[in-house]
Structure formats: C-alpha cells, structure tokens
Design a protein around this motif. Structure first.
Motif, mmCIF file in Angstrom:
data_model
loop_
_atom_site.group_PDB
_atom_site.id
_atom_site.type_symbol
_atom_site.label_atom_id
_atom_site.label_comp_id
_atom_site.label_asym_id
_atom_site.label_seq_id
_atom_site.Cartn_x
_atom_site.Cartn_y
_atom_site.Cartn_z
ATOM 1 N N ARG A 1 0.829 -1.204 0.000
ATOM 2 C CA ARG A 1 0.000 0.000 0.000
ATOM 3 C C ARG A 1 0.867 1.260 0.000
ATOM 4 N NH1 ARG A 1 -4.878 -1.031 4.316
ATOM 5 N NH2 ARG A 1 -5.637 -2.948 3.391
ATOM 6 N N ASP A 2 1.900 1.264 0.842
ATOM 7 C CA ASP A 2 2.806 2.410 0.880
ATOM 8 C C ASP A 2 3.466 2.623 -0.476
ATOM 9 O OD1 ASP A 2 2.387 2.864 3.598
ATOM 10 O OD2 ASP A 2 3.999 1.496 4.170
ATOM 11 N N LEU A 3 3.953 1.566 -1.044
ATOM 12 C CA LEU A 3 4.623 1.652 -2.331
ATOM 13 C C LEU A 3 3.681 2.145 -3.423
ATOM 14 C CD1 LEU A 3 7.291 1.113 -3.787
ATOM 15 C CD2 LEU A 3 6.469 -1.190 -4.235
ATOM 16 N N THR A 4 2.445 1.702 -3.391
ATOM 17 C CA THR A 4 1.463 2.136 -4.392
ATOM 18 C C THR A 4 1.195 3.630 -4.295
ATOM 19 O OG1 THR A 4 0.426 -0.042 -4.306
ATOM 20 C CG2 THR A 4 -0.866 1.750 -5.260
ATOM 21 N N ILE A 5 1.036 4.142 -3.078
ATOM 22 C CA ILE A 5 0.792 5.573 -2.891
ATOM 23 C C ILE A 5 1.992 6.378 -3.347
ATOM 24 C CG2 ILE A 5 0.320 7.368 -1.186
ATOM 25 C CD1 ILE A 5 -2.059 5.560 -1.775
ATOM 26 N N PHE A 6 3.200 5.936 -2.991
ATOM 27 C CA PHE A 6 4.404 6.632 -3.426
ATOM 28 C C PHE A 6 4.519 6.662 -4.947
ATOM 29 C CE2 PHE A 6 6.077 6.079 0.921
ATOM 30 C CZ PHE A 6 6.609 7.345 1.113
ATOM 31 N N VAL A 7 4.249 5.543 -5.598
ATOM 32 C CA VAL A 7 4.356 5.476 -7.057
ATOM 33 C C VAL A 7 3.323 6.364 -7.730
ATOM 34 C CG1 VAL A 7 4.016 3.928 -9.030
ATOM 35 C CG2 VAL A 7 5.458 3.217 -7.135
ATOM 36 N N ILE A 8 2.103 6.367 -7.221
ATOM 37 C CA ILE A 8 1.062 7.185 -7.836
ATOM 38 C C ILE A 8 1.361 8.668 -7.675
ATOM 39 C CG2 ILE A 8 -1.359 7.871 -7.618
ATOM 40 C CD1 ILE A 8 -1.983 4.900 -7.058
ATOM 41 N N VAL A 9 1.725 9.083 -6.473
ATOM 42 C CA VAL A 9 1.954 10.510 -6.231
ATOM 43 C C VAL A 9 3.202 10.996 -6.954
ATOM 44 C CG1 VAL A 9 2.469 12.228 -4.465
ATOM 45 C CG2 VAL A 9 0.692 10.541 -4.073
ATOM 46 N N PHE A 10 4.302 10.276 -6.832
ATOM 47 C CA PHE A 10 5.522 10.716 -7.499
ATOM 48 C C PHE A 10 5.480 10.456 -8.996
ATOM 49 C CE2 PHE A 10 7.249 10.498 -3.147
ATOM 50 C CZ PHE A 10 7.655 11.821 -3.065
ATOM 51 N N GLY A 11 4.619 9.570 -9.437
ATOM 52 C CA GLY A 11 4.400 9.388 -10.867
ATOM 53 C C GLY A 11 3.614 10.530 -11.475
ATOM 54 N N ALA A 12 2.873 11.235 -10.647
ATOM 55 C CA ALA A 12 2.102 12.390 -11.123
ATOM 56 C C ALA A 12 2.943 13.657 -11.211
ATOM 57 C CB ALA A 12 0.916 12.627 -10.201
ATOM 58 N N VAL A 13 4.104 13.686 -10.581
ATOM 59 C CA VAL A 13 4.935 14.901 -10.566
ATOM 60 C C VAL A 13 5.328 15.369 -11.967
ATOM 61 C CG1 VAL A 13 7.177 15.810 -9.821
ATOM 62 C CG2 VAL A 13 5.721 14.612 -8.201
ATOM 63 N N PRO A 14 5.729 14.496 -12.899
ATOM 64 C CA PRO A 14 6.036 15.002 -14.246
ATOM 65 C C PRO A 14 4.832 15.638 -14.938
ATOM 66 C CG PRO A 14 6.940 12.810 -13.984
ATOM 67 C CD PRO A 14 6.114 13.088 -12.777
#
Length: 71
Positions: free
Chosen positions: A4-17
């Motif tokens: 769950r932590d990894l999924t949230i990190f990937v989604i949020v930091f994947g949205a940065v670009p």
C-alpha cells in the motif's frame, strides 16, 4: 514498506512530471490527496509522509515557470 505504501508513493511521485507540465493537474492531485486521504489507509512510512506539501510546492513552481497565459 508495505505494498500500500509503495502504491501511494508510485502514484503521487508518478504524477509529478504531469504536474510540472500542466499546473492544473497539480491542483487536481492536491484536491484528491486532501479529500480522499489515500495515505491514511496505509500503516507504514506513507502515513506520515507530506505528500500534499510536495505536490503543492511542485504546483506553485510549475505555475510560475509554465508558458501558459496567466490571467
């Protein structure tokens, strides 16, 4: 770190670009983080991580550096 932590990190930091390219996406991501609070459904490191502050900072920087008309 749980999945769950990894999924949230990937989604949020994947949205940065996308936020860097279009500032309104940052407003949408910030709103989703504020209303839905997906990081509160985790119990690891993502629970206390300041996702909203990072997205807000990137959105403000993107707004000032974007070439879109500001009216």
């Amino acid at each position: 770190m749980s999945l769950r932590d990894l999924t949230i990190f990937v989604i949020v930091f994947g949205a940065v670009p996308f936020v860097l390219r279009r500032p309104y996406v940052g407003v949408l991501v910030f709103t989703c983080l504020g209303y839905l609070s997906p990081h509160h459904f985790t119990w690891g490191s993502a629970y206390y991580f300041p996702f909203s502050a990072i997205i807000a900072g990137v959105t403000i920087a993107s707004f000032f550096f974007s070439k879109e008309p500001k009216w």
